[in-house]
Motif scaffolding. Sequence first.
Motif, short mmCIF file in Angstrom:
data_model
loop_
_atom_site.label_atom_id
_atom_site.label_comp_id
_atom_site.label_asym_id
_atom_site.label_seq_id
_atom_site.Cartn_x
_atom_site.Cartn_y
_atom_site.Cartn_z
N GLU A 9 37.94 45.11 46.08
CA GLU A 9 38.66 44.61 44.90
C GLU A 9 39.95 43.69 45.36
O GLU A 9 39.97 43.23 46.35
N ILE A 10 40.22 42.96 44.04
CA ILE A 10 41.21 41.84 44.27
C ILE A 10 42.44 42.45 44.47
O ILE A 10 43.13 43.22 43.47
N ILE A 11 43.41 42.09 45.56
CA ILE A 11 44.69 42.61 45.70
C ILE A 11 45.59 41.40 45.93
O ILE A 11 45.19 40.56 46.13
N THR A 12 47.08 41.70 46.04
CA THR A 12 47.80 40.75 46.34
C THR A 12 48.18 40.86 47.65
O THR A 12 48.34 42.10 48.32
N VAL A 13 48.88 39.96 48.13
CA VAL A 13 49.46 39.97 49.51
C VAL A 13 50.64 41.10 49.71
O VAL A 13 50.82 41.94 50.29
N LYS A 14 51.35 41.11 48.46
CA LYS A 14 52.61 41.95 48.25
C LYS A 14 51.97 43.51 48.27
O LYS A 14 52.63 44.11 49.02
N ASP A 15 50.81 43.68 47.89
CA ASP A 15 50.19 44.98 47.82
C ASP A 15 49.83 45.31 49.50
O ASP A 15 50.11 46.41 49.88
#
Length: 520
Positions: free
Chosen positions: A64-70
Amino acid sequence: MGNKVRSNSQYWLKIVIIIVILWGVFFRVTNIDKKIYWHDEVYTSLRVAGYKGDEVVTTFFNGEIITVKDLLEFQTLKSETPLIYTINSLIEHPEHPPLYYLLLRFWQDLFGSSIIINRSLSILFSLLIFPAIYYLSQQLFNNNLVNLISISLIAISPVQILYAQEAREYSLWMLSIILSSLFFFKSIKTNNISHWFMYSLTLSLTFYTSILSAFLPIIKVSYIYLIGKILAVQTKINFLIFTSISGILFIPWLVITVINFSILKDKTNWTNTQQSLELLANLWGLHFTSLFIDFGLPLYHWASYIFIIFIFSIIFYSFFFMVNNISKNIWLYLLLLVLIPTLGLILPDLIFGGIKSSMTRYFFPAYLSIYLTIAYTLGKKIEQKSQTSSLILIIIFTLSIISNIISSNAQTWWNKASSYHNAVIAQMINQAENPLVITQNLDINKGNIISISHNLKPETKLQLLNTNTSIKAHPEFKEIYIFNPSPQLINSLEKLYHQKLENKNYSLYYFNILLPKLNF
């Protein structure tokens, strides 16, 4: 007149030494947030925050696509996280005794989980080394000039400054080694029970800081055996009692280690990697030159060999001078302190193979002996009006300061070997307008993608894959970067995106999906 000149020269030398010590403080606190937060430090934050490696994989390595912040949420200690979570996480990593990590947990409870805060605890331990080595030097040599030189050598030492700026246990380990040696000598000199208690406590602290502290009781038992004739029977009895108490205090973690021995074996299996003797020998030389000189030169650079010859000449002469000018009960301990850990690391690699002796940080007990021995030799020679010794000390100071100036302005250094290029990788990705970063749970990718993420823009998108994760195309991203992929992943991505990957160096591969036009 001669005494006055001698007094003035020593006065100015002491001023220089104090300035050097202040430089050592400065180098420890400068740019600590600018250096890459590397693979091992990432795991420090995971352990302290109470997470296990499998949790990161389960949560994020699913395609899944996540962000660096996650992803970086797993690097932060949450206020509601119970202490038992941290303890349970540490139990699954018995190769690292828990003392440093529990202290960092309490430190983060007070001040937060930023990179500066994490590294500041190591800096604090490193600064506490200064008074500790002063009092140990005083206990051994009873000479103020030697004491000051001891502080200055460890204060400005490039290798000490590198590990003072790292969120790992090595500054605490050096501090505990010094304190256990200090109270060991106090105890055998006075046979005072309070000193023996402090010896037992500080020795136990070394055990709870590093499993390589196993060398220390071997050193001390060997020392007591070799000088036993000059010790009172009660002193030898107290030594055995209080050394045994240290071992008893360590039993809880020893039991955990035995129960999790298969995990310990798996986590340390990398030390069995085979390397050529030529490479290991070069590293052994650089281990000891890094005490005073570290310009970041390539491994086989010609200047490195000159530095190795220079430093080893000083080391060997210093031990020769000490053995011939001080009582056996002092020089024997320092000789054992350098020989037993050094041979204990090198000989198994020579006999059975492996790379344990390639790790500079494992030699910290030996380094303590070298700092003290060189300080004693130079201090005594300077008192004897040796201009050569004064010059050597100034050369050491100069080379150490230059080394620290170079390394303090670098984002990465050799001690971050497995993450050496992560800052450059992050910089390349940050230049892209709308990038997607892909990697998989392979080798040390998990720690390194988190390391890289510390330097990425918070909104940067990541696609993290497990070994059996199905891959989906994402044409909405203009540029796609793939970090350290397996050959199978390279093949799958090239088929998925209908392009050949471009190797950007440093294990980073690249697609520009605007060129050519893709049909999904």
